[in-house]
Design a protein around this motif. Structure first.
Motif, short mmCIF file in Angstrom:
data_model
loop_
_atom_site.label_atom_id
_atom_site.label_comp_id
_atom_site.label_asym_id
_atom_site.label_seq_id
_atom_site.Cartn_x
_atom_site.Cartn_y
_atom_site.Cartn_z
N GLU A 109 0.77 -1.13 0.21
CA GLU A 109 0.07 -0.14 -0.06
C GLU A 109 0.89 1.20 -0.18
O GLU A 109 0.62 2.23 -0.63
CB GLU A 109 -0.94 -0.04 1.05
N LYS A 110 1.94 1.20 0.92
CA LYS A 110 2.69 2.61 0.84
C LYS A 110 3.60 2.53 -0.26
O LYS A 110 3.93 3.59 -0.76
CB LYS A 110 3.74 2.47 2.25
N THR A 111 3.91 1.56 -0.92
CA THR A 111 4.86 1.46 -2.24
C THR A 111 3.95 2.05 -3.21
O THR A 111 4.37 3.04 -4.09
CB THR A 111 5.22 0.12 -2.51
N ILE A 112 2.59 1.82 -3.15
CA ILE A 112 1.76 2.23 -4.41
C ILE A 112 1.50 3.71 -4.26
O ILE A 112 1.36 4.48 -4.99
CB ILE A 112 0.30 1.50 -4.46
N GLU A 113 1.44 4.16 -3.15
CA GLU A 113 1.29 5.48 -2.50
C GLU A 113 2.34 6.36 -3.03
O GLU A 113 2.12 7.45 -3.82
CB GLU A 113 0.97 5.53 -0.91
N LYS A 114 3.45 5.82 -2.82
CA LYS A 114 4.70 6.54 -3.22
C LYS A 114 4.53 6.71 -4.82
O LYS A 114 4.92 7.59 -5.65
CB LYS A 114 6.11 5.99 -2.96
N LEU A 146 5.26 -4.88 -9.34
CA LEU A 146 4.65 -5.08 -7.94
C LEU A 146 4.38 -6.72 -8.11
O LEU A 146 4.76 -7.30 -6.97
CB LEU A 146 3.67 -4.18 -7.81
N ARG A 147 3.87 -7.20 -9.04
CA ARG A 147 3.79 -8.45 -9.02
C ARG A 147 5.11 -9.43 -8.87
O ARG A 147 5.21 -10.44 -8.25
CB ARG A 147 3.16 -9.14 -10.60
N SER A 148 6.25 -8.85 -9.47
CA SER A 148 7.51 -9.61 -9.36
C SER A 148 7.83 -9.58 -7.93
O SER A 148 8.45 -10.55 -7.36
CB SER A 148 8.48 -8.85 -10.26
N ARG A 149 7.44 -8.38 -7.18
CA ARG A 149 7.85 -8.21 -5.67
C ARG A 149 6.94 -9.12 -4.91
O ARG A 149 7.50 -9.79 -4.05
CB ARG A 149 7.72 -6.75 -5.30
N LEU A 150 5.85 -9.10 -5.29
CA LEU A 150 4.77 -10.22 -4.54
C LEU A 150 5.41 -11.64 -4.67
O LEU A 150 5.45 -12.38 -3.70
CB LEU A 150 3.31 -10.02 -4.99
N PHE A 202 -5.14 -4.38 -8.69
CA PHE A 202 -4.35 -3.08 -8.52
C PHE A 202 -4.91 -1.87 -8.28
O PHE A 202 -4.73 -1.07 -7.45
CB PHE A 202 -3.03 -3.24 -9.32
N ILE A 203 -5.83 -1.72 -9.45
CA ILE A 203 -6.40 -0.50 -9.56
C ILE A 203 -7.38 -0.12 -8.37
O ILE A 203 -7.56 0.94 -7.89
CB ILE A 203 -7.04 -0.29 -10.86
N VAL A 204 -8.52 -1.07 -8.37
CA VAL A 204 -9.51 -0.80 -7.47
C VAL A 204 -9.32 -1.01 -5.98
O VAL A 204 -9.64 -0.31 -5.11
CB VAL A 204 -10.96 -1.64 -7.92
N GLY A 207 -5.66 0.75 -5.33
CA GLY A 207 -5.38 2.11 -5.43
C GLY A 207 -4.59 2.52 -6.20
O GLY A 207 -3.94 3.76 -6.26
N GLN A 208 -3.81 1.78 -7.23
CA GLN A 208 -3.03 2.15 -8.31
C GLN A 208 -3.73 3.47 -9.29
O GLN A 208 -4.68 3.19 -9.80
CB GLN A 208 -2.59 1.36 -9.35
N ALA A 209 -2.98 4.32 -9.14
CA ALA A 209 -3.47 5.58 -10.14
C ALA A 209 -3.35 5.33 -11.48
O ALA A 209 -2.18 4.85 -11.93
CB ALA A 209 -2.54 6.81 -9.72
N ILE A 210 -4.37 5.59 -12.23
CA ILE A 210 -4.36 5.31 -13.62
C ILE A 210 -4.96 6.70 -14.30
O ILE A 210 -5.81 7.33 -13.79
CB ILE A 210 -5.48 4.13 -14.05
N ARG A 211 -3.92 6.94 -15.48
CA ARG A 211 -4.17 8.34 -16.05
C ARG A 211 -4.63 7.87 -17.70
O ARG A 211 -4.87 8.86 -18.46
CB ARG A 211 -2.90 9.20 -15.79
N SER A 212 -4.51 6.87 -18.05
CA SER A 212 -4.58 6.56 -19.67
C SER A 212 -5.87 6.28 -19.77
O SER A 212 -6.26 6.25 -21.13
CB SER A 212 -3.87 5.09 -19.88
#
Length: 229
Positions: A109-114, A146-150, A202-204, A207-212
């Motif tokens: 969560e913190k990683t995605i926030e950053k 992130l999947r690789s880290r998981l 990831f998105i919902v 909370g991964q931010a999507i701009r595309s």
């Protein structure tokens, strides 16, 4: 600010000559139709800058080239459309890698926030470009990192196998993905891992931010890609 003051006279001269140009501070691109015209304009404008404005032109950074081979403020022009330059994309890829290190103490969560804090600003700057597919590429790269880290957090193949099944991956699919010689980066692209940690998750949920997906009026179809040199 000083560049804008000093080079205001250059802007007026380029306008007087009916040249299409774009300038930011002391960086300026001038657009013409033919290589011959480009050489002529390059020579004339350099002479104007040095003799009239009493400034020195950096000949090492100045060049005559096709628009798609020139980057300007991280962007380039390909067939009349604005795209994120190859170098800017590579820099973004490196930034994603920096924000998703192995062995970090940060939660997902913190990683995605950053990542979101950086990506929202980065994508906002490049929103003037025409190819949202380039943003899709960065967003997908973030998820793969992130999947690789998981995957790496599971200390054994058996643990990963159980984790994938727990997240709804069929037993055979999970086994075919995990019990191979593939390393974590290759595993991060498998259907099994993508199913366990889906784009929607990831998105919902994370909370991964999507701009595309903003569908800006000047954007091309998200499926349209651009070849960069």
């Amino acid at each position: 600010m000083l560049s804008n003051i000093v080079l205001d006279e250059l802007d007026k001269e380029l306008e007087r000559r009916n040249l299409e140009f774009c300038r930011f501070a002391d960086d300026c691109n001038i657009f013409v139709k033919t290589p011959k015209a480009a050489e002529r304009v390059m020579s004339n404008i350099c002479e104007f800058i040095e003799k009239r404005l009493k400034l020195v032109v950096n000949t090492e950074k100045s060049q005559v080239a096709r628009s798609e081979r020139v980057k300007f403020l991280g962007m380039t022009i390909v067939n009349g459309a604005i795209a994120i330059s190859h170098k800017a994309l590579q820099t973004a890829m490196a930034k994603v890698k920096e924000l998703t290190p192995r062995g970090t103490h940060l939660t997902l969560e913190k990683t995605i926030e950053k990542i979101n804090s950086w990506y929202v600003g980065w994508a906002g700057y490049f929103s003037m470009t025409h190819y949202p597919a380039q943003l899709v590429k960065i967003e997908a790269h973030i998820r793969r990192r992130l999947r690789s880290r998981l995957i790496d957090q599971q200390k054994s193949k058996r643990n990963l196998f159980r984790k994938l099944m727990k997240r709804g991956v069929p037993r055979r699919m999970a086994a075919n993905a995990v019990f191979t010689n593939r390393k974590r980066w290759a595993l991060s692209k498998t259907i099994a891992v993508s199913k366990a940690y889906s784009n929607h998750w990831f998105i919902v949920e994370m909370g991964q931010a999507i701009r595309s997906d903003r569908k800006l009026s000047h954007w091309f179809d998200v499926r349209e890609w651009v070849r960069l040199t």
